[in-house]
Scaffold this motif. Sequence first.
Motif, PDB file in Angstrom:
ATOM      1  N   ARG A  37      12.772 -54.149  66.480  1.00  0.00           N
ATOM      2  CA  ARG A  37      13.397 -53.448  65.349  1.00  0.00           C
ATOM      3  C   ARG A  37      12.402 -52.463  64.745  1.00  0.00           C
ATOM      4  O   ARG A  37      11.786 -52.743  63.706  1.00  0.00           O
ATOM      5  CB  ARG A  37      13.857 -54.455  64.299  1.00  0.00           C
ATOM      6  CG  ARG A  37      15.021 -55.345  64.718  1.00  0.00           C
ATOM      7  CD  ARG A  37      16.321 -54.558  64.841  1.00  0.00           C
ATOM      8  NE  ARG A  37      16.646 -53.845  63.611  1.00  0.00           N
ATOM      9  CZ  ARG A  37      17.319 -54.384  62.594  1.00  0.00           C
ATOM     10  NH1 ARG A  37      17.729 -55.636  62.645  1.00  0.00           N
ATOM     11  NH2 ARG A  37      17.599 -53.665  61.513  1.00  0.00           N
ATOM     12  N   ASP A  49      12.975 -49.818  63.111  1.00  0.00           N
ATOM     13  CA  ASP A  49      13.424 -49.347  61.798  1.00  0.00           C
ATOM     14  C   ASP A  49      12.829 -50.194  60.677  1.00  0.00           C
ATOM     15  O   ASP A  49      12.398 -49.679  59.640  1.00  0.00           O
ATOM     16  CB  ASP A  49      14.952 -49.359  61.722  1.00  0.00           C
ATOM     17  CG  ASP A  49      15.543 -50.732  62.071  1.00  0.00           C
ATOM     18  OD1 ASP A  49      14.970 -51.428  62.932  1.00  0.00           O
ATOM     19  OD2 ASP A  49      16.586 -51.090  61.476  1.00  0.00           O
ATOM     20  N   VAL A  83      10.194 -48.956  57.737  1.00  0.00           N
ATOM     21  CA  VAL A  83      10.479 -49.186  56.314  1.00  0.00           C
ATOM     22  C   VAL A  83       9.324 -49.936  55.656  1.00  0.00           C
ATOM     23  O   VAL A  83       8.906 -49.597  54.534  1.00  0.00           O
ATOM     24  CB  VAL A  83      11.806 -49.955  56.145  1.00  0.00           C
ATOM     25  CG1 VAL A  83      11.963 -50.436  54.703  1.00  0.00           C
ATOM     26  CG2 VAL A  83      12.988 -49.080  56.527  1.00  0.00           C
TER      27      VAL A  83
END
Length: 198
Positions: A159, A161, A165
């Motif tokens: 992941r 993403d 973040v």
Amino acid sequence: MLISLSRVIKGYLLSALLGVVIGSLIGMSRTINELLLPMITVIRQIPMIAWIPLIILWCGIGEESKVVIIVLAAFFPILVNAESGIAQTPESFLEVARLYKLGWWKTFSKVYLPHAIPQILVGLKLGLGVSWMAVVASELIAATSGIGYRMSNARSLMRPDIVIVCMLVIGIVGILMDKAIGIIFELFTPWVEKKRRD
């Protein structure tokens, strides 16, 4: 994020206290300088990441190891800048202090410290940045909580993403803390800002 932030605050405050105190002593005393500086220089050359396995062996993977790693990482930039700022105090200032027979504490607080404040601030800002690097590195290697652990978990789940973040959150919080340090110093040392404007 809150878990990592609490670790950073604990380790950073402890490293700031130790770094400023020991750096000031080294800068003020030639004897202490000759005793401590060679040993500190040797330890400082060892990369922070190399200490992590040893600290984990000594302290486990709990809170203590994370705080110790942060202290070890942030201590040296704070110490070096504090020592440099104290050591660069003009001799003429010290001669005036001796002329007025100021004691050790008054000489430090009235002569050394005001002159060294800008350099100490640089060290504190550098130490804060290093603190974030240290906490993330320690949590990536051995942790069950924290933003570094979250990034490691996201990597194993493929992941990117979440990883991105987390990186952005670390950067934003770091900027806010850096600004907060600057505001605190402006409040307590208004003469430094006035001198910079002049």
